[in-house]
Design a protein around this motif. Sequence first.
Motif, PDB file in Angstrom:
ATOM      1  N   ILE A   1      41.289  45.816  41.489  1.00 44.26           N
ATOM      2  CA  ILE A   1      42.075  45.632  40.264  1.00 44.26           C
ATOM      3  C   ILE A   1      42.256  46.945  39.503  1.00 44.26           C
ATOM      4  N   TYR A   2      41.465  47.981  39.862  1.00 44.38           N
ATOM      5  CA  TYR A   2      41.572  49.287  39.215  1.00 44.38           C
ATOM      6  C   TYR A   2      42.154  50.311  40.185  1.00 44.38           C
TER       7      TYR A   2
ATOM      8  N   GLU B   1      48.089  49.081  35.995  1.00 46.33           N
ATOM      9  CA  GLU B   1      46.654  48.791  36.067  1.00 46.33           C
ATOM     10  C   GLU B   1      45.806  49.987  35.618  1.00 46.33           C
TER      11      GLU B   1
ATOM     12  N   LEU C   1      49.163  40.093  38.540  1.00 42.51           N
ATOM     13  CA  LEU C   1      48.774  41.170  39.453  1.00 42.51           C
ATOM     14  C   LEU C   1      48.826  40.671  40.889  1.00 42.51           C
TER      15      LEU C   1
END
Length: 469
Positions: A151-152, A181, A446
């Motif tokens: 997610i990063y 993100e 996302l």
Amino acid sequence: MSLSKDLQAFYLQCTCSRSSRRFCTYKIIPLVFLLCLCLILAVLILHLTVVLEAEESSNNMKEAIGEVETEKKDEDAGNIEEVIKLESLKDEAKKVFDNRPPELVNNRDCQVHNFVFIKCMKCATETMGTILRRYALKNKLSVLLPRGINIYLGWPYMMEPSDYRPSSSSSGNRYYNCLIEHAIYNASVMKSLFPHQTRFISIIREPWSHFKSTFHYFNMQKLAHIVSDTPLSTYLQDIDTYEKIYKSPEAASHRYCIPDGFSVTKNLMSHCLGMKTGFPEGTADISKNTRAVQDFLNWTENEFALVMIAEYFHESLILLKRMMCWTMKDIIYKRVNSAKYQYEENDGDRAIHERWSRADYQLYNFFNESFWEKVIYQGKTFNQEVQAFTKIQNAVNVFCNFSVATGKIEPMFNMTKTVLTIPTTKFSLGFTFTAEECELLNSDLLSALKEQHEEHMKYEDKDPPKRTC
């Protein structure tokens, strides 16, 4: 006495005989000439004295006036400097904000699709993320996305090529349209991945409020083993000890996505914007050097088209809308990751944190001032547009059941169970908002963006780095 006698004798001699009078005439002429010369000289001296006195008086008056003007200048110096600075910033703002007439705001030809959003952790960034992801999904943009299930984008480390997927640009080039993100700002790397006219934006938050939010969100009390009825104050009274416990390898298994040695309470916003704060170990730390921090902020202001303020969220969104030439519908949101918490504070707690996280306070003060200067440039219609958007957002909250209270919507809106109709105003063309779009605000976009990417781009997704999430 002798002079008087001599004059009397001279007079008698001159009045005696004709020859004596002739003699006297020859003698008087030089004396008369000398007397006239003396009178002329006296007049000249008198005139010169008057001129000199007048000039001196004039100089004294000029000095007095100069002193008054100097005092006036000193008194108004701050105001003059502020005016000059504001005028300069207005000129800079013209490069970003076109201040288009409201009827042109919905012209799709002027929309900006290329943007990089730097998410400063716990600054309403996930709420902003829902707005930007929805826009990217709707417009089928090429988004710079994390690999695999990450997610990063390398956060809190600098982003590397192994952190992100290849571009899905329809033109086949290597450029992306947007980044949303979590990633640390890196000018050289990011500018090489985006078109020249890309807008860089971010959002920050008042540091004391930000600290309390991070303290709660990252569960500092539990992970630092703080046993106290006033955990926030207890932490601040012995920062070094509790920071070491929280950042230690022993606490790693309980820290979500936070590597060893990284502080979430000290200059976190500055770190996200790319300031050197001493992480990773061995990296320079300029956070305690006030001049170096100021130089960094001046540079950052030139890099970023807009740094929004979380406390003024609607004002921030209208600035974004105007800058990007978006619509009211594009900036509708649902607030997410908003938690309720309360900490008992003691006198001096905030001052301790301000010394601890000094660069973040300097950062906030700098960009808060810059933010309101941009607002001033927008003119009188800006507040009217903020109010118009607030009414629309409130109506959406009621329609989508996002509002805690049932609430009533303005008579100008028409609402059924399935559709909310927004009329045309001077700031926006009319549009509808459906129940399906309410669900879209609730979705994990996302994942949807990753699915959209995989529809357009087949690639081998090797294992992403394990240093972060």
